[in-house]
Enzyme design. Structure first.
Site, PDB file in Angstrom:
ATOM      1  N   THR A   1      -0.779   5.716   2.862  1.00  0.00           N
ATOM      2  CA  THR A   1      -1.985   4.944   3.137  1.00  0.00           C
ATOM      3  C   THR A   1      -1.681   4.054   4.334  1.00  0.00           C
ATOM      4  O   THR A   1      -0.640   3.415   4.392  1.00  0.00           O
ATOM      5  CB  THR A   1      -2.385   4.077   1.928  1.00  0.00           C
ATOM      6  OG1 THR A   1      -2.681   4.928   0.816  1.00  0.00           O
ATOM      7  CG2 THR A   1      -3.602   3.228   2.240  1.00  0.00           C
TER       8      THR A   1
ATOM      9  N   ARG B   1      -7.291   6.391  -5.147  1.00  0.00           N
ATOM     10  CA  ARG B   1      -6.956   7.818  -5.206  1.00  0.00           C
ATOM     11  C   ARG B   1      -7.265   8.400  -6.584  1.00  0.00           C
ATOM     12  O   ARG B   1      -7.839   9.495  -6.701  1.00  0.00           O
ATOM     13  CB  ARG B   1      -5.478   8.008  -4.855  1.00  0.00           C
ATOM     14  CG  ARG B   1      -5.130   7.530  -3.455  1.00  0.00           C
ATOM     15  CD  ARG B   1      -3.647   7.405  -3.236  1.00  0.00           C
ATOM     16  NE  ARG B   1      -2.989   8.708  -3.252  1.00  0.00           N
ATOM     17  CZ  ARG B   1      -1.676   8.869  -3.229  1.00  0.00           C
ATOM     18  NH1 ARG B   1      -0.865   7.812  -3.187  1.00  0.00           N
ATOM     19  NH2 ARG B   1      -1.155  10.090  -3.244  1.00  0.00           N
TER      20      ARG B   1
ATOM     21  N   ILE C   1       0.864  -1.174   0.000  1.00  0.00           N
ATOM     22  CA  ILE C   1       0.000   0.000   0.000  1.00  0.00           C
ATOM     23  C   ILE C   1       0.903   1.226   0.000  1.00  0.00           C
ATOM     24  O   ILE C   1       2.074   1.157   0.382  1.00  0.00           O
ATOM     25  CB  ILE C   1      -0.977   0.017   1.198  1.00  0.00           C
ATOM     26  CG1 ILE C   1      -0.253  -0.154   2.537  1.00  0.00           C
ATOM     27  CG2 ILE C   1      -2.045  -1.038   1.036  1.00  0.00           C
ATOM     28  CD1 ILE C   1      -1.169  -0.146   3.755  1.00  0.00           C
ATOM     29  N   ASP C   2       0.374   2.352  -0.443  1.00  0.00           N
ATOM     30  CA  ASP C   2       1.182   3.559  -0.595  1.00  0.00           C
ATOM     31  C   ASP C   2       1.762   4.027   0.737  1.00  0.00           C
ATOM     32  O   ASP C   2       1.223   3.737   1.805  1.00  0.00           O
ATOM     33  CB  ASP C   2       0.344   4.697  -1.192  1.00  0.00           C
ATOM     34  CG  ASP C   2      -0.177   4.364  -2.575  1.00  0.00           C
ATOM     35  OD1 ASP C   2       0.468   3.556  -3.270  1.00  0.00           O
ATOM     36  OD2 ASP C   2      -1.228   4.909  -2.959  1.00  0.00           O
ATOM     37  N   LYS C   3       2.824   4.791   0.656  1.00  0.00           N
ATOM     38  CA  LYS C   3       3.497   5.326   1.844  1.00  0.00           C
ATOM     39  C   LYS C   3       2.505   5.969   2.810  1.00  0.00           C
ATOM     40  O   LYS C   3       2.523   5.701   4.009  1.00  0.00           O
ATOM     41  CB  LYS C   3       4.546   6.346   1.411  1.00  0.00           C
ATOM     42  CG  LYS C   3       5.166   7.129   2.567  1.00  0.00           C
ATOM     43  CD  LYS C   3       6.018   8.278   2.049  1.00  0.00           C
ATOM     44  CE  LYS C   3       6.449   9.172   3.209  1.00  0.00           C
ATOM     45  NZ  LYS C   3       7.162  10.382   2.742  1.00  0.00           N
TER      46      LYS C   3
END
Length: 296
Positions: A137, A233, A133-135
């Site tokens: 998130t 997003r 998962i994104d930084k």
């Protein structure tokens, strides 16, 4: 960095480079998989066949750095653990795996300090990492301890047997109760660091349901039918309701917390015990406190 001008043609690039460099074909494959091999300034796959006068650039210096990932003591929020796998609650702001100049302050560094039992089929920089998962998130992340478990879980992700639900706070008041966004996602042609809805992108579907409306905001749950980079997003911004505080896809200024997007729930069948596993992870304090301010 190594620069090569091809003097052969119609040969797979991994085979060609292994024949002229003092590197194994496996190592060349890892370089290619890590997008560190460019042909005429374009990233290629291992199956690419070289042509005469192709200009090949190999960024092997980055791989050499990545091959020496250091374990770092870190407070891990372990939601579940057994001898086969772990479920981690990743905080907002923590990068999942090393890369792009960050080799010491990632979840992987913390995992390597915590345990030596991590899968390695994803490469030396991604031990245990089945998905990411994104930084900025937060929330649930599944970690594999063995290669067998990694391969089973990766196949489960690919075939949509692992269910994930996210909670997001959107800018704006979404009037419908739910929506399904079916819009292909690919690299933004104006900015290669962003993703966007593009005609020739990969198939992407997000199911969104309204949980609560506030003055100027909407709290929603999102379920992914596909797993594209930045999918939620991009899709939320595409329909005109970007995730609050998103530093990339919102036009408003964002603070250091990043997007209000949280991996809230995960369901899967345990690869060994075959038991149905479900985990729910509360919102981060910053996210929760902001909602309380909206309530007030």
């Amino acid at each position: 960095m190594i620069k090569v001008v091809s003097d052969k043609e119609n040969i797979r690039i991994d085979k060609y480079l292994a024949s002229i460099l003092d590197y194994s074909r496996e190592y060349i494959g890892r370089l290619i998989d890590s997008k560190l091999v460019l042909v005429n300034d374009k990233i290629v796959k291992a199956s690419y066949k070289v042509a005469l006068q192709d200009e090949i650039v190999i960024h092997d210096e980055q791989m050499k750095v990545e091959d020496h990932i250091e374990p770092v003591k870190m407070d891990l929020d372990i939601v579940y653990e057994d001898e086969y796998l772990m479920v981690i609650n990743k905080p907002s702001g923590l990068v999942v795996h090393p890369g792009a100049g960050n080799y010491n302050n990632t979840l992987v560094n913390g995992l390597m300090y915590y345990t030596k039992h991590l899968s390695d089929v994803g490469g030396s920089t991604r031990p245990g990492i089945v998905h990411r998962i994104d930084k900025d998130t937060s929330g649930l992340l599944l970690i594999a301890k063995t290669n067998q478990i990694h391969e089973i879980l990766a196949d489960d992700f690919k075939n949509k047997r692992i269910k994930r639900e996210y909670i997001a706070l959107l800018d704006g008041v979404f009037k419908n109760g739910s929506a399904t966004i079916d819009a292909p996602i690919g690299r933004d042609k104006q900015n290669r660091e962003r993703m966007a809805v593009v005609e020739d992108g990969k198939h992407a579907i997000t199911h969104m349901k309204v949980l609560k409306r506030y003055d100027g905001y909407t709290l929603v749950s999102c379920v992914l039918e596909t797993g594209r980079t930045h999918q939620i997003r991009v899709h939320m911004a595409y329909i005109g309701y970007p995730i609050h505080n998103d530093p990339i896809y919102s036009k408003k200024e964002a603070d250091s917390f990043g997007q209000f997007l949280h991996s809230y729930k995960m369901n899967f069948i345990h690869p060994i015990t075959k038991k149905e596993m479900e985990f729910i992870c509360p919102l981060p304090n910053h996210f929760e406190d902001f909602l309380k301010e909206l309530e007030a």
